[in-house]
Design an enzyme around this catalytic site. Structure first.
Site, PDB file in Angstrom:
ATOM      1  CG  ASP A   1      53.422 -50.376  50.815  1.00 33.33           C
ATOM      2  OD1 ASP A   1      53.723 -51.320  50.961  1.00 33.33           O
ATOM      3  OD2 ASP A   1      52.392 -49.995  49.542  1.00 33.33           O
TER       4      ASP A   1
ATOM      5  CB  SER B   1      50.244 -55.412  46.193  1.00 32.34           C
ATOM      6  OG  SER B   1      51.360 -56.346  47.502  1.00 32.34           O
TER       7      SER B   1
ATOM      8  CG  HIS C   1      50.486 -53.226  50.746  1.00 32.18           C
ATOM      9  ND1 HIS C   1      51.456 -52.737  50.143  1.00 32.18           N
ATOM     10  CD2 HIS C   1      49.594 -54.052  50.045  1.00 32.18           C
ATOM     11  CE1 HIS C   1      51.411 -53.793  48.715  1.00 32.18           C
ATOM     12  NE2 HIS C   1      50.639 -54.685  48.981  1.00 32.18           N
TER      13      HIS C   1
END
Length: 528
Positions: A469, A237, A497
């Site tokens: 995602d 991320s 995710h």
């Protein structure tokens, strides 16, 4: 030594759910314009690498040797390293960085250190490696690498930024982020100002030096202290932005880098936030399609379209706005619209949480009990049963608001953008647009800007994207792979995710082969 007020509580633990998130409430920075000329200017800008030689003023930092000690987590050691508060003026004082490692277990030749970062910004890397990566990464990887993490400056064990106490955060998280009139908009602005003022009072000097560029430079100090010639790294991320920034600054020192759930560093804020809003809508559509096929779905039965399911959820949010749903919370918190929305968003990060979300929505919508949705919201915010919060949300805002200028400067700018956000997501668009106003009232000016990262001369970098995602849309992985000169794009056709370690043998084997043998996947490889 740079000093600041001692925080009331420092934590290194992090829930897995929040550990790999790019938090929507902080993803609100960037250019306030969307013109073709500004977009062209942003596209033309690229992060410039730093000189290869170490400046004399930084030598003492690069020559540090960590004093490892046992630190409570079985098998892990901890140390504290120093970094300059201000790299442009190293004599201005130091900050302390919390580092942890678990030595390679063998068998096989040791490959060096593998740094990991879970994202956020604001997620504790130390907590993540101790609770998950250092014990849950593939055994072959842990056998060959020392598993290492450093909390970025301003986060958890590394001079944590603190903004509000527990009751203050409880009030902040209940604030209405879909204001119906000017008075409610003023209340939201006041909440953002109170939050920002708290951060500024806690760490007025540090707040100017928690940027991603500075955190990437800190990672190079850690690399040197570990005795590694190159940095091997897995970032998730926001951790992809941190890793890509490192590669851009130190392309000759970038080793085996894996960037999972990639961000696009070239996006101006309005577009960044809009595309993330679309990402959450894509994830909700996938959830809704699955939900209506099940007998316990509170959003509609078989044949209900995702659009209709979304309207039903939005209607529930509006009811919670008018009258919070009762809960069993010992502090008397009801489930407001803002908390209900965050509870739903929290479950979008992992399809494994969909059943939990269905049950929570059923309880809230049919039984007038918001307790389960409140649990999901609390996990997102990292609030414990005692009403205490980690500094996740504080660091999240501090980093984002410094990295890029605010997305919106005023409520009027948000109102003008609402049609675009509501088109991107009829369910979440309004709230995410207003959440993008938070950096407008930040006490320090941004020092960064949106720019491409090319990292020319770096070893192959594996960029991983998941097609549905919610927090880092797949197009961001495509964009980052298109910028990095040595990127190999690895695609997971799935939900949730990030992709590594989430159940795809195809993804895991491709990444493991790169980490262990230095063999990157073929560019464009797809897995399901």
């Amino acid at each position: 030594m740079y000093t600041r007020r001692t925080p009331r509580r420092t934590r290194t633990g992090a829930t897995l759910l929040a550990a790999v998130t790019l938090l929507v409430s902080g993803c609100s920075s960037g250019s306030t314009t969307g013109t073709a000329s500004s977009a062209a200017e942003e596209a033309a800008a690229a992060l410039a690498p730093l000189p290869r030689s170490t400046p004399a003023a930084l030598t003492r930092y690069y020559e540090q040797k960590p004093a490892w000690r046992d630190c409570g987590a079985a098998g892990f050691q901890c140390a504290t390293l120093k970094a300059p508060l201000d790299y442009a003026e190293p004599s201005a004082g130091d900050i302390r960085l919390a580092v942890t490692r678990k030595k390679a277990t063998g068998p096989g030749k040791r490959l060096g250190s593998l740094l990991v970062n879970p994202g956020g910004p604001g997620g504790s890397a130390v907590g993540y490696v101790q609770a998950y990566a250092g014990i849950g990464y593939p055994a072959d990887v842990r056998a060959r690498y020392d598993m290492v993490a450093v909390d970025p400056r301003g986060v958890a064990g590394s001079e944590p930024v603190e903004c509000l106490d527990g009751p203050g955060m409880d009030a902040f998280t209940r604030t209405d982020v879909t204001p119906d009139d000017g008075k409610e908009a003023g209340t939201l602005v006041s909440a953002y100002k109170t939050f920002a003022e708290g951060c500024g009072a806690d760490a007025p000097k540090l707040l100017r030096h928690v940027s991603t560029v500075e955190a990437a430079r800190d990672m190079d100090l850690v690399r040197a202290a570990l005795g590694d010639e190159k940095l091997n790294y897995v970032g998730a991320s926001y951790g992809t932005f941190l890793g890509a920034t490192y590669a851009g600054l130190f392309p000759d020192r970038a080793g085996r880098l894996v960037l999972d759930g990639a961000m696009d560093p070239s996006l101006p804020a309005r577009r960044l936030n809009l595309e993330q809003t679309e990402g959450f809508d894509t994830a909700f559509t996938a959830f809704a399609k699955d939900c209506v096929r099940r007998s316990d779905c509170p959003l509609g039965g078989a044949g209900t379209t995702p659009e209709r399911a979304g309207k039903n959820l939005k209607a529930f949010f509006e009811k919670a706005d008018a009258r919070p749903v009762p809960t069993d919370d010992t502090d008397g918190r009801g489930l407001t619209e803002s908390l209900a929305t965050i509870g739903v968003i929290a479950a979008m990060y992992d399809e494994g949480a969909w059943q939990q979300l269905r049950e929570a929505l059923t309880a809230a919508m049919r039984e007038n009990d918001g307790s389960a949705l409140l649990v999901l919201a609390d996990s997102y915010y990292e609030r414990d049963a005692d009403g205490e919060y980690t500094n996740l949300m504080f660091a999240n805002a501090a980093v984002n608001c410094l990295d890029l200028p605010a997305a919106f400067a005023s409520p009027d700018e948000v109102r003008r953008a609402l049609p675009d956000f509501e088109k991107a997501s009829p369910v979440f668009g309004e709230g995410l647009a207003w959440a993008s106003l938070n950096c407008a009232y930040w006490p320090v000016e941004a020092t960064g800007k949106a720019q491409r990262i090319e990292a020319k001369g770096a070893a192959p970098i594996v960029v991983v994207g998941t097609t549905r995602d919610p927090a880092t849309p797949y197009r961001w992985a495509e964009a980052l792979a298109g910028q990095l000169s040595s990127a190999r794009l690895l695609t997971y056709d799935g939900d949730g995710h990030t992709a590594y370690g989430r159940g795809s043998a195809c993804i895991d084997s491709a990444i493991n082969a790169y980490l262990l043998a230095g063999t990157p996947p073929k560019d464009g490889k797809r897995c399901s």
